[in-house]
Design a protein around this motif. Structure first.
Motif, PDB file in Angstrom:
ATOM      1  N   THR A 129      57.292  43.268  17.686  1.00 16.81           N
ATOM      2  CA  THR A 129      58.319  43.437  16.645  1.00 16.81           C
ATOM      3  C   THR A 129      59.494  44.310  17.092  1.00 16.81           C
ATOM      4  O   THR A 129      60.611  44.107  16.647  1.00 16.81           O
ATOM      5  N   ASP A 130      59.212  45.315  17.928  1.00 16.67           N
ATOM      6  CA  ASP A 130      60.262  46.282  18.276  1.00 16.67           C
ATOM      7  C   ASP A 130      60.491  46.409  19.778  1.00 16.67           C
ATOM      8  O   ASP A 130      61.250  47.278  20.201  1.00 16.67           O
ATOM      9  N   GLY A 131      59.792  45.595  20.562  1.00 13.66           N
ATOM     10  CA  GLY A 131      59.937  45.677  22.019  1.00 13.66           C
ATOM     11  C   GLY A 131      59.516  47.028  22.577  1.00 13.66           C
ATOM     12  O   GLY A 131      60.050  47.478  23.596  1.00 13.66           O
ATOM     13  N   ALA A 132      58.560  47.709  21.909  1.00 11.18           N
ATOM     14  CA  ALA A 132      58.121  49.043  22.366  1.00 11.18           C
ATOM     15  C   ALA A 132      57.682  48.977  23.830  1.00 11.18           C
ATOM     16  O   ALA A 132      56.961  48.067  24.230  1.00 11.18           O
ATOM     17  N   ALA A 133      58.136  49.974  24.612  1.00 12.12           N
ATOM     18  CA  ALA A 133      57.755  50.016  26.029  1.00 12.12           C
ATOM     19  C   ALA A 133      56.465  50.816  26.178  1.00 12.12           C
ATOM     20  O   ALA A 133      56.217  51.755  25.417  1.00 12.12           O
ATOM     21  N   PHE A 134      55.641  50.468  27.158  1.00 13.00           N
ATOM     22  CA  PHE A 134      54.396  51.206  27.431  1.00 13.00           C
ATOM     23  C   PHE A 134      54.744  52.544  28.086  1.00 13.00           C
ATOM     24  O   PHE A 134      55.737  52.594  28.816  1.00 13.00           O
ATOM     25  N   PRO A 135      53.973  53.600  27.887  1.00 12.15           N
ATOM     26  CA  PRO A 135      52.864  53.689  26.943  1.00 12.15           C
ATOM     27  C   PRO A 135      53.340  54.178  25.580  1.00 12.15           C
ATOM     28  O   PRO A 135      54.289  54.938  25.497  1.00 12.15           O
ATOM     29  N   TYR A 136      52.685  53.711  24.529  1.00 15.90           N
ATOM     30  CA  TYR A 136      52.967  54.237  23.189  1.00 15.90           C
ATOM     31  C   TYR A 136      51.645  54.532  22.490  1.00 15.90           C
ATOM     32  O   TYR A 136      50.586  54.048  22.926  1.00 15.90           O
ATOM     33  N   LEU A 137      51.723  55.349  21.439  1.00 14.61           N
ATOM     34  CA  LEU A 137      50.518  55.685  20.681  1.00 14.61           C
ATOM     35  C   LEU A 137      50.490  54.848  19.410  1.00 14.61           C
ATOM     36  O   LEU A 137      51.514  54.678  18.750  1.00 14.61           O
ATOM     37  N   LYS A 261      45.687  64.753  12.523  1.00 19.39           N
ATOM     38  CA  LYS A 261      45.056  64.156  13.705  1.00 19.39           C
ATOM     39  C   LYS A 261      46.085  63.399  14.546  1.00 19.39           C
ATOM     40  O   LYS A 261      45.966  63.328  15.764  1.00 19.39           O
ATOM     41  N   SER A 262      47.115  62.836  13.888  1.00 15.83           N
ATOM     42  CA  SER A 262      48.178  62.152  14.648  1.00 15.83           C
ATOM     43  C   SER A 262      48.906  63.157  15.530  1.00 15.83           C
ATOM     44  O   SER A 262      49.219  62.862  16.692  1.00 15.83           O
ATOM     45  N   ALA A 263      49.176  64.347  14.979  1.00 16.53           N
ATOM     46  CA  ALA A 263      49.872  65.384  15.762  1.00 16.53           C
ATOM     47  C   ALA A 263      49.033  65.744  16.989  1.00 16.53           C
ATOM     48  O   ALA A 263      49.556  65.887  18.100  1.00 16.53           O
ATOM     49  N   ARG A 264      47.717  65.836  16.781  1.00 17.89           N
ATOM     50  CA  ARG A 264      46.828  66.144  17.915  1.00 17.89           C
ATOM     51  C   ARG A 264      46.850  65.025  18.955  1.00 17.89           C
ATOM     52  O   ARG A 264      46.877  65.280  20.152  1.00 17.89           O
ATOM     53  N   ALA A 265      46.783  63.774  18.474  1.00 16.80           N
ATOM     54  CA  ALA A 265      46.763  62.637  19.406  1.00 16.80           C
ATOM     55  C   ALA A 265      48.064  62.590  20.203  1.00 16.80           C
ATOM     56  O   ALA A 265      48.055  62.343  21.414  1.00 16.80           O
ATOM     57  N   LEU A 266      49.195  62.866  19.539  1.00 16.66           N
ATOM     58  CA  LEU A 266      50.492  62.866  20.234  1.00 16.66           C
ATOM     59  C   LEU A 266      50.536  63.979  21.280  1.00 16.66           C
ATOM     60  O   LEU A 266      51.031  63.778  22.397  1.00 16.66           O
ATOM     61  N   ALA A 267      49.977  65.128  20.909  1.00 15.45           N
ATOM     62  CA  ALA A 267      49.997  66.261  21.837  1.00 15.45           C
ATOM     63  C   ALA A 267      49.107  65.992  23.057  1.00 15.45           C
ATOM     64  O   ALA A 267      49.334  66.553  24.132  1.00 15.45           O
ATOM     65  N   ALA A 268      48.106  65.130  22.878  1.00 11.64           N
ATOM     66  CA  ALA A 268      47.171  64.857  23.976  1.00 11.64           C
ATOM     67  C   ALA A 268      47.715  63.844  24.983  1.00 11.64           C
ATOM     68  O   ALA A 268      47.094  63.594  26.011  1.00 11.64           O
ATOM     69  N   CYS A 269      48.862  63.229  24.663  1.00  9.71           N
ATOM     70  CA  CYS A 269      49.415  62.187  25.545  1.00  9.71           C
ATOM     71  C   CYS A 269      50.731  62.660  26.161  1.00  9.71           C
ATOM     72  O   CYS A 269      51.456  63.425  25.545  1.00  9.71           O
ATOM     73  N   GLN A 270      51.019  62.152  27.345  1.00 13.73           N
ATOM     74  CA  GLN A 270      52.301  62.479  27.974  1.00 13.73           C
ATOM     75  C   GLN A 270      53.122  61.211  28.198  1.00 13.73           C
ATOM     76  O   GLN A 270      52.562  60.142  28.419  1.00 13.73           O
ATOM     77  N   GLY A 271      54.420  61.343  28.092  1.00  8.72           N
ATOM     78  CA  GLY A 271      55.325  60.238  28.449  1.00  8.72           C
ATOM     79  C   GLY A 271      55.361  59.093  27.460  1.00  8.72           C
ATOM     80  O   GLY A 271      55.752  57.978  27.812  1.00  8.72           O
ATOM     81  N   THR A 273      56.559  56.533  24.604  1.00  7.70           N
ATOM     82  CA  THR A 273      57.885  56.046  24.200  1.00  7.70           C
ATOM     83  C   THR A 273      57.999  55.948  22.683  1.00  7.70           C
ATOM     84  O   THR A 273      59.108  55.848  22.157  1.00  7.70           O
ATOM     85  N   ALA A 274      56.846  55.926  21.977  1.00  7.27           N
ATOM     86  CA  ALA A 274      56.896  55.762  20.522  1.00  7.27           C
ATOM     87  C   ALA A 274      55.542  56.089  19.893  1.00  7.27           C
ATOM     88  O   ALA A 274      54.514  56.128  20.588  1.00  7.27           O
ATOM     89  N   PHE A 275      55.566  56.316  18.573  1.00  9.08           N
ATOM     90  CA  PHE A 275      54.347  56.443  17.769  1.00  9.08           C
ATOM     91  C   PHE A 275      54.412  55.318  16.742  1.00  9.08           C
ATOM     92  O   PHE A 275      55.361  55.247  15.947  1.00  9.08           O
ATOM     93  N   ALA A 276      53.427  54.409  16.790  1.00  8.00           N
ATOM     94  CA  ALA A 276      53.470  53.234  15.917  1.00  8.00           C
ATOM     95  C   ALA A 276      52.257  53.217  15.001  1.00  8.00           C
ATOM     96  O   ALA A 276      51.206  53.762  15.326  1.00  8.00           O
ATOM     97  N   PRO A 301      60.205  58.133  18.657  1.00  7.01           N
ATOM     98  CA  PRO A 301      60.522  57.300  17.494  1.00  7.01           C
ATOM     99  C   PRO A 301      59.252  56.853  16.760  1.00  7.01           C
ATOM    100  O   PRO A 301      58.219  56.640  17.393  1.00  7.01           O
ATOM    101  N   PHE A 302      59.355  56.719  15.437  1.00  6.23           N
ATOM    102  CA  PHE A 302      58.233  56.228  14.626  1.00  6.23           C
ATOM    103  C   PHE A 302      58.469  54.751  14.333  1.00  6.23           C
ATOM    104  O   PHE A 302      59.529  54.378  13.824  1.00  6.23           O
ATOM    105  N   LEU A 303      57.504  53.898  14.675  1.00 13.32           N
ATOM    106  CA  LEU A 303      57.657  52.456  14.458  1.00 13.32           C
ATOM    107  C   LEU A 303      56.638  51.966  13.443  1.00 13.32           C
ATOM    108  O   LEU A 303      55.440  52.177  13.616  1.00 13.32           O
ATOM    109  N   ALA A 304      57.120  51.303  12.402  1.00 11.40           N
ATOM    110  CA  ALA A 304      56.223  50.698  11.422  1.00 11.40           C
ATOM    111  C   ALA A 304      56.653  49.238  11.269  1.00 11.40           C
ATOM    112  O   ALA A 304      57.645  48.948  10.611  1.00 11.40           O
ATOM    113  N   PRO A 305      55.918  48.320  11.910  1.00 11.35           N
ATOM    114  CA  PRO A 305      56.281  46.898  11.807  1.00 11.35           C
ATOM    115  C   PRO A 305      56.284  46.425  10.351  1.00 11.35           C
ATOM    116  O   PRO A 305      55.625  47.048   9.514  1.00 11.35           O
ATOM    117  N   PRO A 306      56.997  45.326  10.039  1.00  7.29           N
ATOM    118  CA  PRO A 306      56.969  44.819   8.664  1.00  7.29           C
ATOM    119  C   PRO A 306      55.532  44.570   8.212  1.00  7.29           C
ATOM    120  O   PRO A 306      54.683  44.216   9.024  1.00  7.29           O
TER     121      PRO A 306
END
Ligand code: KG4
Ligand code: ZN
Length: 360
Positions: A129-137, A261-271, A273-276, A301-306
């Motif tokens: 939907t948004d062409g998100a590039a790897f890696p994303y959460l 828990k999302s904040a924790r998961a984001l903090a545990a990852c590096q690099g 491109t997005a949180f979906a 960026p926060f991505l929420a597909p339709p």
């Protein structure tokens, strides 16, 4: 230049029978059609999905959905380059119905067959939907799923945590039932919560006191039952204000836990491109607002597909199939239906299995 591949996708792992036609390439996909026949009405009287009824309804509807998807796409089966089908995880009868239908089509039309993991379909949707590039959460929150996935590639996923009991949508549905509100529970609870005071009842924030990204929702549901029982005992029933306050308190607790828990998961990852986010619960407005803030704080960026592509659909299955097709992966007539099929085989198994089948 070779013609862009045309993929037919089939989905029948839970209570939606779906088909879709998607045109590649994988980095510029186009959804030509995506049709869904929901079984909600068939299961409404039972308070959950009845596997036998689901399997029978899938068998009846799959052909029709395929016909409709092809017609809307203006394509014939002979134009299709590969048939992608959900081959797990999910309710075994439904998955089998889809796999058998796809095998029949593949064999009859002489087309390649590709088995797709349903969770991979959800996890790859932000790319569709948004062409998100790897890696994303990815946070998957529905009536059947709840997990954090770091998506590193079309077939490379790391699960950072998930529910150890109920999925959040299940908890919303149960809370609605406990309070006598209509199903599906998520929208009812959200509507009631608007007039409620989220601070009146102190509900727990399960597992927030433990490290890691696992979640639990069954204790929260029990706390709602206990509060309702205390009110009933003290005053003989619930007032509309009690109901609204309880819904607001539950929704705030669920959103707090998912955001924390999302904040924790984001903090545990590096690099990243997005949180979906994906799944029916992603429709919840207070949750969306919280997740947007969490993404902002992590500078992604926060991505929420339709919503039609957040909930179960076959376009996501066709897309995961397209990426597998481009990578040269093919299945054959030995493709089997897998009720359990974790995306991340290294992660410890999730405990919950839920009313909508296996969670991984
Ligand atoms: O993804 P989905 O359509 O189906 C599967 O779980 O397979 O998700 C349905 C779930 C239901 O449990 C429903 O109550 C929940 O999503 N839901 C919501 C909202 N809208 C739907 N939960 C909270 N807030 C909402 N606005
Ligand atoms: Zn799903």
């Amino acid at each position: 230049m070779p013609r862009a591949p045309l993929i037919l996708g089939l989905e029948s792992s839970c209570d939606d029978t779906a088909a879709a036609v998607l045109r590649g390439p994988g980095d510029a996909p186009a959804i030509l059609s995506s049709v869904v026949s929901s079984q909600t009405d068939l299961h409404a009287a039972f308070g959950g999905v009845v596997p036998e009824i689901a399997a029978r309804a899938h068998t009846e509807k799959l052909d029709l959905m395929v016909e409709q998807a092809l017609a809307e796409a203006g394509a014939a089966l002979t134009d299709i380059d590969a048939i992608a089908v959900t081959s797990g995880p999910g309710l075994i009868g439904g998955v089998l119905a889809g796999v058998m239908a796809a095998k029949g089509l593949a064999m009859g039309a002489g087309k390649p067959l590709i088995g797709v993991n349903h969770l991979a379909g959800h996890a790859l949707t932000p790319r569709l939907t948004d062409g998100a590039a790897f890696p994303y959460l990815m946070l998957l929150v529905s009536g059947g799923h709840c997990q954090f996935l770091r998506v590193d590639g079309p077939e490379t996923f790391r699960r950072l945590g998930g529910t150890i009991d109920d999925a959040p949508g299940e908890a919303f549905d149960k809370v609605a039932r406990i309070l006598g509100l209509p199903q599906p529970g998520g929208p009812s609870v959200q509507a009631e919560a608007r007039a409620g005071d989220a601070t009146r009842f102190a509900l727990p924030r399960p597992l927030m006191d433990r490290p890691g990204c696992d979640l639990s929702f069954s204790g929260l549901k029990t706390a709602v039952i206990r509060t309702r029982d205390q009110l009933t005992e003290a005053q003989g029933g619930l007032t509309p204000q009690d109901r609204a306050d309880l819904c607001a308190a539950f929704q705030a607790a669920a959103a707090d836990v998912l955001a924390g828990k999302s904040a924790r998961a984001l903090a545990a990852c590096q690099g990243l491109t997005a949180f979906a986010v994906a799944g029916g619960v992603a429709a919840n407005q207070s949750l969306r607002a919280r997740l947007t803030t969490v993404a902002e704080a992590a500078s992604v960026p926060f991505l929420a597909p339709p919503l039609s592509l957040c909930t179960d659909n076959a376009a996501m299955i066709a897309y995961a199939g397209l990426l597998a097709f481009e990578a040269g992966r093919r299945d054959d007539m030995t493709l089997s239906a897998r009720p359990r099929w974790p995306l991340d085989r290294a992660a410890k198994p999730l405990i919950g299995s839920g009313r909508k089948g296996a969670k991984a």
